[in-house]
Design a protein around this motif. Structure first.
Motif, PDB file in Angstrom:
ATOM      1  N   ILE A   1      -7.622   8.751  -3.037  1.00  0.00           N
ATOM      2  CA  ILE A   1      -7.044   7.233  -2.572  1.00  0.00           C
ATOM      3  C   ILE A   1      -5.955   7.337  -2.198  1.00  0.00           C
ATOM      4  N   ALA A   2      -5.402   8.024  -2.453  1.00  0.00           N
ATOM      5  CA  ALA A   2      -3.516   7.922  -2.071  1.00  0.00           C
ATOM      6  C   ALA A   2      -3.511   8.043  -0.908  1.00  0.00           C
ATOM      7  N   ALA A   3      -4.340   8.545  -0.412  1.00  0.00           N
ATOM      8  CA  ALA A   3      -4.255   9.600   1.101  1.00  0.00           C
ATOM      9  C   ALA A   3      -5.208   8.660   1.872  1.00  0.00           C
ATOM     10  N   LEU A   4      -6.131   8.214   1.620  1.00  0.00           N
ATOM     11  CA  LEU A   4      -7.006   7.310   2.088  1.00  0.00           C
ATOM     12  C   LEU A   4      -5.620   5.347   2.627  1.00  0.00           C
TER      13      LEU A   4
ATOM     14  N   PRO B   1       2.619  10.124  -9.228  1.00  0.00           N
ATOM     15  CA  PRO B   1       2.847  10.521 -10.873  1.00  0.00           C
ATOM     16  C   PRO B   1       1.252  10.524 -11.673  1.00  0.00           C
ATOM     17  N   VAL B   2       0.899  10.098 -10.913  1.00  0.00           N
ATOM     18  CA  VAL B   2      -1.179   9.639 -11.640  1.00  0.00           C
ATOM     19  C   VAL B   2      -1.281  10.640 -11.104  1.00  0.00           C
ATOM     20  N   PHE B   3      -1.009  10.989  -9.685  1.00  0.00           N
ATOM     21  CA  PHE B   3      -1.971  12.301  -9.502  1.00  0.00           C
ATOM     22  C   PHE B   3      -2.008  13.204 -10.701  1.00  0.00           C
ATOM     23  N   LEU B   4      -0.411  13.609 -10.301  1.00  0.00           N
ATOM     24  CA  LEU B   4       0.192  15.400 -11.688  1.00  0.00           C
ATOM     25  C   LEU B   4      -0.595  14.934 -12.669  1.00  0.00           C
TER      26      LEU B   4
ATOM     27  N   GLN C   1      -4.159  19.029   6.568  1.00  0.00           N
ATOM     28  CA  GLN C   1      -3.610  19.575   4.951  1.00  0.00           C
ATOM     29  C   GLN C   1      -4.134  19.235   4.167  1.00  0.00           C
ATOM     30  N   VAL C   2      -4.394  17.452   4.261  1.00  0.00           N
ATOM     31  CA  VAL C   2      -5.419  16.986   3.160  1.00  0.00           C
ATOM     32  C   VAL C   2      -7.000  17.469   3.018  1.00  0.00           C
ATOM     33  N   ALA C   3      -7.446  17.862   3.654  1.00  0.00           N
ATOM     34  CA  ALA C   3      -8.214  18.876   4.290  1.00  0.00           C
ATOM     35  C   ALA C   3      -8.323  19.612   3.238  1.00  0.00           C
TER      36      ALA C   3
ATOM     37  N   LEU D   1       0.779  -1.436   0.218  1.00  0.00           N
ATOM     38  CA  LEU D   1       0.076  -0.341  -0.009  1.00  0.00           C
ATOM     39  C   LEU D   1       0.555   1.539   0.023  1.00  0.00           C
ATOM     40  N   THR D   2       1.986   1.575   0.803  1.00  0.00           N
ATOM     41  CA  THR D   2       3.113   2.459   1.339  1.00  0.00           C
ATOM     42  C   THR D   2       3.388   2.635  -0.627  1.00  0.00           C
TER      43      THR D   2
END
Length: 260
Positions: A81-84, A55-58, A169-171, A46-47
């Motif tokens: 999803i990444a943060a989860l 890179p997918v996000f960017l 930060q995430v929010a 998961l990490t």
């Protein structure tokens, strides 16, 4: 008259207490040494997935001109999803005993990379001021470096403030990614300011913890015979270890290090 059963057992034999069945032998190693945990496990997978999602996000964020409604929603979904996975891998690592040295190093790197990439992307698009991104990035890199500097004296456990800071930060980043109306601007600015304030406050707190940990480690190491903790001559003990079962490196979970 004695009654004999089909297996040759009399009534008297059946009434006698039977000896306990032998327990299977346990293979035990040296005292205090935990069984080796494989590096390839669910928590570490998961990490690594979180790192690969950066890179997918960017790529999704910068589709079109960077302000396309569908692209922004997609980028927010990838970020969420990444943060989860950060939350999930920490729970999995602790509950299943899958804590490894790789996880303790890769997990904070994955978190800093995700948050840093999001802030840099939002600043490049003009949504977040560059000085805010620079301030948060400097603090995150500084605390990570600080952990490695004092790691031989002990591990600085994550504080509640650090976890709250990461949550805010995430929010804030998630809301900035969404194509919200201009009327939401003041609320987003207030939230990012709260994130900055928590970032600075917790950064100072970790510096204080590191100084105490370093001093405590030196004091214990300089004790009689130069030994560390009682019965463990090779370990440095700092203030952060007192009463904290997760303060030692072997017990530190993914989330506890990353949410610093």
């Amino acid at each position: 008259m004695r009654c004999v059963g089909s297996r040759g057992m009399t009534a008297d034999d059946a009434a006698r207490p039977r000896p306990p069945a032998p327990r299977p032998a346990r293979v035990s190693g040296p005292p205090g040494v935990r069984p080796e945990v494989p590096v390839v496990n669910l928590a570490n997978i998961l990490t690594v997935l979180r790192i690969l999602l950066v890179p997918v996000f960017l790529a999704v964020l910068f589709l079109g001109d960077g302000h396309d409604t569908a692209a922004r929603i997609g980028a927010a979904a990838v970020f969420a999803i990444a943060a989860l996975t950060d939350r999930i891998d920490g729970e999995v690592a602790r509950r299943r005993g899958l804590i490894t040295d790789f996880g303790k190093i890769a997990d904070p790197i994955a978190d800093k990379a995700l948050i840093g990439a999001a802030l840099v992307g939002l600043s490049a698009l003009g949504d977040v001021s560059w000085w805010i991104t620079g301030l948060i990035a400097a603090r995150e890199l500084g605390v990570t470096a600080l952990r490695f500097i004092v790691i031989r004296h002990g591990v600085i456990p994550a504080s509640r403030g650090g976890k709250l800071k990461t949550l805010v930060q995430v929010a804030a980043i998630f809301l900035y990614l969404l194509p919200l109306p201009a009327a939401a601007g003041p609320y987003l600015l207030a939230l990012i300011w709260i994130a900055v304030a928590l970032t600075l406050a917790t950064g100072v707190d970790y510096v204080v913890q590191a100084v105490r940990l370093r001093r405590g480690g030196r004091a214990v190491h300089a004790g009689p015979g130069g030994a560390g903790a009682a019965g463990d001559p090779g370990r440095y003990v700092g203030d952060g270890d007192a009463g904290d079962p997760e303060a030692e490196g072997s017990g530190q979970g993914h989330e506890d290090v990353a949410a610093s």
